[in-house]
Each structure stands twice: as C-alpha cells, then as structure tokens.
Design a protein around this motif. Sequence first.
Motif, PDB file in Angstrom:
ATOM      1  N   THR A 255       0.801  -1.234   0.000  1.00 43.51           N
ATOM      2  CA  THR A 255       0.000   0.000   0.000  1.00 43.51           C
ATOM      3  C   THR A 255       0.836   1.289   0.000  1.00 43.51           C
ATOM      4  OG1 THR A 255      -1.713  -1.216   1.170  1.00 43.51           O
ATOM      5  CG2 THR A 255      -1.952   1.165   1.125  1.00 43.51           C
ATOM      6  N   PRO A 256       1.852   1.434   0.866  1.00 43.88           N
ATOM      7  CA  PRO A 256       2.589   2.709   0.868  1.00 43.88           C
ATOM      8  C   PRO A 256       3.233   3.086  -0.468  1.00 43.88           C
ATOM      9  CG  PRO A 256       3.026   1.501   2.882  1.00 43.88           C
ATOM     10  CD  PRO A 256       2.283   0.570   1.989  1.00 43.88           C
ATOM     11  N   PRO A 257       4.029   2.199  -1.112  1.00 43.79           N
ATOM     12  CA  PRO A 257       4.589   2.638  -2.397  1.00 43.79           C
ATOM     13  C   PRO A 257       3.516   2.939  -3.440  1.00 43.79           C
ATOM     14  CG  PRO A 257       5.317   0.386  -1.862  1.00 43.79           C
ATOM     15  CD  PRO A 257       4.573   0.900  -0.688  1.00 43.79           C
TER      16      PRO A 257
ATOM     17  N   LEU B 111      11.338   3.648  -2.483  1.00 42.11           N
ATOM     18  CA  LEU B 111      12.395   2.661  -2.723  1.00 42.11           C
ATOM     19  C   LEU B 111      12.572   1.745  -1.510  1.00 42.11           C
ATOM     20  CD1 LEU B 111      14.646   1.541  -4.530  1.00 42.11           C
ATOM     21  CD2 LEU B 111      16.202   3.238  -3.529  1.00 42.11           C
ATOM     22  N   ALA B 112      12.598   2.337  -0.301  1.00 37.18           N
ATOM     23  CA  ALA B 112      12.815   1.540   0.913  1.00 37.18           C
ATOM     24  C   ALA B 112      11.674   0.531   1.121  1.00 37.18           C
ATOM     25  CB  ALA B 112      12.928   2.465   2.119  1.00 37.18           C
ATOM     26  N   TYR B 113      10.442   1.001   0.974  1.00 37.06           N
ATOM     27  CA  TYR B 113       9.294   0.104   1.178  1.00 37.06           C
ATOM     28  C   TYR B 113       9.211  -0.964   0.091  1.00 37.06           C
ATOM     29  CZ  TYR B 113       7.058   2.198   5.233  1.00 37.06           C
ATOM     30  OH  TYR B 113       6.767   2.600   6.509  1.00 37.06           O
TER      31      TYR B 113
ATOM     32  N   ALA C 135      11.759  -2.272  -1.468  1.00 38.14           N
ATOM     33  CA  ALA C 135      12.797  -3.267  -1.171  1.00 38.14           C
ATOM     34  C   ALA C 135      12.315  -4.229  -0.080  1.00 38.14           C
ATOM     35  CB  ALA C 135      14.079  -2.562  -0.734  1.00 38.14           C
ATOM     36  N   LEU C 136      11.702  -3.684   0.958  1.00 39.39           N
ATOM     37  CA  LEU C 136      11.169  -4.531   2.029  1.00 39.39           C
ATOM     38  C   LEU C 136      10.067  -5.446   1.498  1.00 39.39           C
ATOM     39  CD1 LEU C 136      10.887  -2.004   5.011  1.00 39.39           C
ATOM     40  CD2 LEU C 136      12.352  -4.032   4.900  1.00 39.39           C
ATOM     41  N   LEU C 137       9.198  -4.858   0.661  1.00 35.36           N
ATOM     42  CA  LEU C 137       8.095  -5.632   0.072  1.00 35.36           C
ATOM     43  C   LEU C 137       8.633  -6.787  -0.763  1.00 35.36           C
ATOM     44  CD1 LEU C 137       5.075  -6.002  -0.761  1.00 35.36           C
ATOM     45  CD2 LEU C 137       5.467  -4.321  -2.552  1.00 35.36           C
ATOM     46  N   ALA C 138       9.697  -6.508  -1.541  1.00 36.98           N
ATOM     47  CA  ALA C 138      10.261  -7.536  -2.414  1.00 36.98           C
ATOM     48  C   ALA C 138      10.802  -8.709  -1.596  1.00 36.98           C
ATOM     49  CB  ALA C 138      11.368  -6.935  -3.278  1.00 36.98           C
ATOM     50  N   ILE C 139      11.504  -8.391  -0.502  1.00 33.06           N
ATOM     51  CA  ILE C 139      12.053  -9.455   0.352  1.00 33.06           C
ATOM     52  C   ILE C 139      10.907 -10.315   0.883  1.00 33.06           C
ATOM     53  CG2 ILE C 139      13.227  -9.922   2.552  1.00 33.06           C
ATOM     54  CD1 ILE C 139      14.752  -7.238   2.064  1.00 33.06           C
TER      55      ILE C 139
END
Lengths: 313, 54
Positions: free
Chosen positions: A187-189, A224-226, A228-232
């Motif tokens: 949701t955030p990105p 970008l940060a969210y 990356a976390l989402l991808a993991i």
Amino acid sequence: MSDASINASTLRDDEASFGDYFALLKPRVMSLVVFTALVGLVAAPVSVNPFIAFCAILFIAIGGGASGALNMWWDADIDAVMKRTRKRPIPAGKVGSEEAMQIGLALSAMSCVMLALATNIFAGAFLAFTIFFYVVIYTMWLKRLTPQNIVIGGAAGAFPPVIGWIAATGSMTVEPWLMFALTFMWTPPHFWALALFMRSDYDDAGVPMLTVTHGRRATRLHILAYTALLAIFAIGAAFTDIGGPVYLTVAVVLNALFLRGAWQISRRDEAASETDNFKVERSFFKLSLLYLFLHFGAILVEAVLKPYGLGGW
Amino acid sequence: MSFKAEHELHTRRFGRNLGVALTLVAFIVIVFGLTVAKVTSGDMSLPTVGTEQN
C-alpha cells in the motif's frame, strides 16, 4: 405522493441516479476486496458450499463498500478540494452526506450480520472490526493527523483475505496473515507514487501525505525503501504454505520490475519528472495494480492446483 | 419549469426505483438460497436425541 405533485422547487437536475448510490461504495476498491477475499477463501484448507462462499464474498464486498460510503461521508470536505475525488457523489451534489452516512451504517450492519449468519460469528466480527478500523482509525483519526496515515491505514485494505479465510475455516492461522502482509506492505509505495503525480491534490486538501510533510525527495526514497522490504517479503512468501513454483516465478519477475521502477523514481528529480509529466511515476503506479493482482492470482493458482498434487512445494 | 410526461427526471427516478427493487429481490433470493444451502449441508440439523442420560 406521486410525480404529479412535483413542482419546480423540488426539481434538481443533479438528482442522484442509482449509479450514484453505487458509486458511494467505491466499486474499484470493492473489486480488490472481492478478489483478495476470494483468494483467502479458496486458499483455506477446507471445502465450502459454493453458494455460501459466494454469499461470504458478497457480504465482505458490501462491508468494504459500506466503509467506502462512510469514508466519503466523513471526507466530503477534502474530496471537494481534490481533483481526483471532486466528482464523487457527495462533492458533486448528487447525494447528501447524511444520506451517505445512513447508507454506510445500514450496509455495515447488514453485511456483518449476514456474514456471521452465512459463515460464522468470528468472520462477521472481523468484518465489523475492519470497517471500524477503516472508518474510525484511518479516516477519522489518522488520515489528517500523520504522514504515516497510508502505512497504518493500509491494514484496513489488507484484511479481506483474512476475513475470507476465517469465513471458510472459522479459525485463524499464519497463512492469511501472509496475504495480509503482502497488501499491507504494498500500500505505501502504491499511494506515494499516486501522491507524487497528483501533485498539489493533498497539499490543497491539507492531508499530511509524506509529499507534504517530508517533501517529494523523501517520498521517492521512502518508495524505494518500502519496495525493497516488500520484495524481500513477497519473494520469501513463495517458500511458505501459500507459495509454490508458480508464485515464485511471478514474484521474482514482478518484484524485479517493481524494484527497477522504485529505483528509477528514487533517482529522478522534479524537473525531469515534470518534463515527461511523471511518466515513470505513472507507470510505477499502473504496475503496482498489476503487481498485487498477479501475486494474489498466483496464490489462487497454487491453491487451485493443490488438490491435484501440483500446487505448493 | 414545464414538466413533460417523459421528463428525464422520470427516467432517472424509475431507474433508481428499479435498482432498489432488484436489490431487494436479490436479497430475498440470497436469504432463501442461504437457507437451502445451510439446511442441505447439515449445518442446521437438529441435535440428535437418543443418548440416554442417567
């Protein structure tokens, strides 16, 4: 009273049609609710009577729509200011805000009671909690208070697969919460990309979006940060009970594309974005819609294949 | 304002009334269908009496 008694003073050119009342339920958001709740219900390890399953999805969708109507009632003032929401039934003058509130409350009560009767009390209670969370916690409290509004409010949109699972099983395990986390972190990105190219909308409305409180540069880095976390998380979920080879393939491809988009967004400056009318941000937003749909689609495929010994690991 | 028999407002109101009517009919069908589904799937079966109690 019949139509014959209508005089000029009661005539309104902008009188609501049935479609305007339906628009109060945010049909596009409802389609996401229907799909994710369906995946939660199908992925559950029990068989459900097809008609009861249909009714469960329907009542979850109506509950989601009811919370949308209550959101429109409360946010009518800022909806009138924002370009994106200006044509909604209340700011457009088609439906009165009191009327929207009454419809929202009536449909909320009806959907929770009917879901409890059709499936189990736990599911009905959880739907009631979801409506409460979206309307009171997000809309009334956090939305106008903190730039983390989207992060916390995203939970409301992430509950439907959990409700679908509970409707089928009557209990709670870790699997539906994996689906919850997927939507929650997506949701955030998704919304911050929208805030980037809708530009002054949230400024004008005084909603403390990240773009307003921390600036557009910080928003790009947050995306970008969210992401990356989402991808993991999204790729990691492939190795759990809801995952499998199909999900893993979909997750790897989509997360690579999503990360690429987020990286491009983080590297761009405002001048470059304005030159091409936020092309990268817009395509990232469109990709985010496909991202969620295909991830849940892959979970659905894994669940459907499982009885034939093909889905999962 | 002149008010002709076929004013656009009539059409809009008819559409709204029809929408409400169809929604109510759909609700009746759903409640009936749910009842049938519950009864036939055994969710609503009465508790069996037959175990002797001391």
